[in-house]
Scaffold this active site. Sequence first.
Site, PDB file in Angstrom:
ATOM      1  N   SER A 160       0.829  -1.210   0.000  1.00 30.74           N
ATOM      2  CA  SER A 160       0.000   0.000   0.000  1.00 30.74           C
ATOM      3  C   SER A 160       0.865   1.262   0.000  1.00 30.74           C
ATOM      4  CB  SER A 160      -0.884  -0.009   1.246  1.00 30.74           C
ATOM      5  OG  SER A 160      -1.631   1.181   1.308  1.00 30.74           O
TER       6      SER A 160
ATOM      7  N   ASN B 125       9.758   8.154   4.876  1.00 29.63           N
ATOM      8  CA  ASN B 125       8.692   8.949   4.256  1.00 29.63           C
ATOM      9  C   ASN B 125       7.732   9.454   5.309  1.00 29.63           C
ATOM     10  OD1 ASN B 125       5.675   7.937   3.863  1.00 29.63           O
ATOM     11  ND2 ASN B 125       6.977   6.100   4.037  1.00 29.63           N
TER      12      ASN B 125
ATOM     13  N   GLY C  72       1.919  11.303   5.114  1.00 28.67           N
ATOM     14  CA  GLY C  72       0.754  11.757   5.894  1.00 28.67           C
ATOM     15  C   GLY C  72      -0.560  11.315   5.290  1.00 28.67           C
TER      16      GLY C  72
ATOM     17  N   CYS D 216      -2.215   3.626  12.540  1.00 25.61           N
ATOM     18  CA  CYS D 216      -2.446   5.080  12.606  1.00 25.61           C
ATOM     19  C   CYS D 216      -2.767   5.471  14.051  1.00 25.61           C
ATOM     20  CB  CYS D 216      -3.654   5.492  11.785  1.00 25.61           C
ATOM     21  SG  CYS D 216      -3.762   4.738  10.193  1.00 25.61           S
TER      22      CYS D 216
ATOM     23  N   ILE E  95       5.229  -5.960   7.404  1.00 23.35           N
ATOM     24  CA  ILE E  95       5.084  -4.966   8.444  1.00 23.35           C
ATOM     25  C   ILE E  95       4.860  -3.591   7.809  1.00 23.35           C
ATOM     26  CG2 ILE E  95       6.500  -6.084  10.214  1.00 23.35           C
ATOM     27  CD1 ILE E  95       8.906  -4.458   9.220  1.00 23.35           C
TER      28      ILE E  95
ATOM     29  N   GLY F 138       8.489  -5.534   3.452  1.00 21.84           N
ATOM     30  CA  GLY F 138       9.553  -4.837   4.172  1.00 21.84           C
ATOM     31  C   GLY F 138      10.881  -5.106   3.483  1.00 21.84           C
ATOM     32  N   GLY F 139      11.202  -4.290   2.499  1.00 22.20           N
ATOM     33  CA  GLY F 139      12.507  -4.377   1.849  1.00 22.20           C
ATOM     34  C   GLY F 139      12.648  -5.470   0.817  1.00 22.20           C
TER      35      GLY F 139
ATOM     36  N   GLY G 200       7.197  -2.883  -2.062  1.00 23.49           N
ATOM     37  CA  GLY G 200       6.923  -1.461  -1.812  1.00 23.49           C
ATOM     38  C   GLY G 200       8.030  -0.573  -2.318  1.00 23.49           C
TER      39      GLY G 200
HETATM   40  C1  LIG Z   1       5.953   6.291   0.227  1.00 22.57           C
HETATM   41  C2  LIG Z   1       5.255   5.274   1.058  1.00 22.57           C
HETATM   42  C3  LIG Z   1       3.899   5.390   1.307  1.00 22.57           C
HETATM   43  C4  LIG Z   1       3.235   4.423   2.079  1.00 22.57           C
HETATM   44  N1  LIG Z   1       1.891   4.546   2.296  1.00 22.57           N
HETATM   45  C5  LIG Z   1       1.234   3.567   2.975  1.00 22.57           C
HETATM   46  C6  LIG Z   1      -0.176   3.623   3.139  1.00 22.57           C
HETATM   47  O1  LIG Z   1      -0.863   4.522   2.647  1.00 22.57           O
HETATM   48  N2  LIG Z   1      -0.770   2.633   3.850  1.00 22.57           N
HETATM   49  C7  LIG Z   1      -0.074   1.582   4.392  1.00 22.57           C
HETATM   50  O2  LIG Z   1      -0.684   0.705   5.010  1.00 22.57           O
HETATM   51  N3  LIG Z   1       1.268   1.500   4.230  1.00 22.57           N
HETATM   52  C8  LIG Z   1       1.928   2.461   3.543  1.00 22.57           C
HETATM   53  N4  LIG Z   1       3.281   2.363   3.366  1.00 22.57           N
HETATM   54  C9  LIG Z   1       4.015   1.207   3.939  1.00 22.57           C
HETATM   55  C10 LIG Z   1       4.225   0.106   2.889  1.00 22.57           C
HETATM   56  O3  LIG Z   1       2.998  -0.391   2.417  1.00 22.57           O
HETATM   57  C11 LIG Z   1       5.061  -1.049   3.480  1.00 22.57           C
HETATM   58  O4  LIG Z   1       4.356  -1.613   4.550  1.00 22.57           O
HETATM   59  C12 LIG Z   1       6.431  -0.601   3.989  1.00 22.57           C
HETATM   60  O5  LIG Z   1       6.967   0.425   3.182  1.00 22.57           O
HETATM   61  C13 LIG Z   1       7.429  -1.767   4.041  1.00 22.57           C
HETATM   62  O6  LIG Z   1       7.628  -2.339   2.768  1.00 22.57           O
HETATM   63  P1  LIG Z   1       8.819  -1.867   1.763  1.00 22.57           P
HETATM   64  O7  LIG Z   1      10.074  -1.824   2.568  1.00 22.57           O
HETATM   65  O8  LIG Z   1       8.823  -2.878   0.672  1.00 22.57           O
HETATM   66  O9  LIG Z   1       8.435  -0.504   1.266  1.00 22.57           O
HETATM   67  C14 LIG Z   1       3.965   3.327   2.609  1.00 22.57           C
HETATM   68  C15 LIG Z   1       5.338   3.217   2.355  1.00 22.57           C
HETATM   69  C16 LIG Z   1       5.988   4.162   1.584  1.00 22.57           C
HETATM   70  C17 LIG Z   1       7.450   3.995   1.311  1.00 22.57           C
END
Ligand SMILES: Cc1cc2nc3c(=O)[nH]c(=O)nc-3n(C[C@H](O)[C@H](O)[C@H](O)COP(=O)(O)O)c2cc1C
Length: 331
Positions: free
Chosen positions: A48, A96, A99, A156, A217, A270-271, A292
Amino acid sequence: MSKPSQIVRVRAAPDRAGAEAVESAEAPADCSVRLGRLELPTPIVTASGCFASGREIDRFFDISRLGAVVAKSVTLEPRSGLPTPRMVETERGMLNAIGLQNPGVDAWLADDLPWLVDRGVRPIASIAGSTVREYRQLAEKLRGQPIAAVEANISCPNVEDRGTIFACRPEATAEAIGQVTRLLGVPVFAKLTPDVGDIAEIALAARDAGAAGVSLINTLLGMAIDPETGETVLGGGTGGLSGPAIKPVAVAAIHSVHRADPDLPVIGMGGVRTVEDVVEFVRAGASAVAVGTATFADPAAAFRLVEQLPRWLADRGHARLCDLRGQVSGA
Ligand SMILES: Cc1cc2nc3c(=O)[nH]c(=O)nc-3n(C[C@H](O)[C@H](O)[C@H](O)COP(=O)(O)O)c2cc1C
């Protein structure tokens, strides 16, 4: 862990020269997965907030090839988000503080969801609220919509509880998830934060409140300060850390939840960048894996994983991805 170059391919293995072993090396592995009632042809989904609703990416890649698209979290009302700068690169990751900028649930239902359905994608809606009532209202709006599942982003702040994060307390988790699951006929996944003492306790509270599974996560709380000026680098002060830096935290969280309840479906994130990351998450206990932050550096990342995973597994003699779920030794 063995490096891919050290792994003996099944076809060359002297002790496994039977017809079955040879066949499994030739046919790509079955990567379909089941998360309770949700069946996906591939475990690779979007995380997301990192793909918006998929439109930008679909100009370059066919998003219907993904297991599902988890949309950006929507709130009841539109949000413009936090002041800039909102993103900053860190060692092996990113901070990030967007918000929860989003057009609001009504606009998402009117514009993005019909487009996703038209494209033949399995849409997973993501909802975020500040009160239990808001989660209920969001669930009411989503009731009867053509969505495959809902991810409740309960990472949140709960404004009714001194701003504590819902997913930091089992009671608050159960209240919010209970409201959502009671109203919806589709599977609900509770998206949890790793910034807690015992994530398995929170996951079990979500399960007992009706969640079909958990998403592990969300980002970790982080901060960056300019050493010259002393100013926080992000407009919002603190932000969420994501990317390869948090991968071991995600693996430990997934493993801990899987050990507490091996039957509880987990969407891991997560990564994740490589096919080895995907398999590591599945071995920890994930059923599906979301991509993500990797997308920002390489928009093809998730699509590459969809392509590579079946062959990577077959080359190592695995006929089905799901057989590897939870297969970890030494822990
Ligand atoms: C720019 C950005 C925006 C995100 N917005 C949301 C969001 O709106 N809702 C949510 O549940 N997680 C949000 N996340 C978290 C990601 O969905 C994910 O859980 C987290 O980044 C870990 O995965 P990654 O390391 O592959 O990015 C956001 C992450 C990033 C980097």
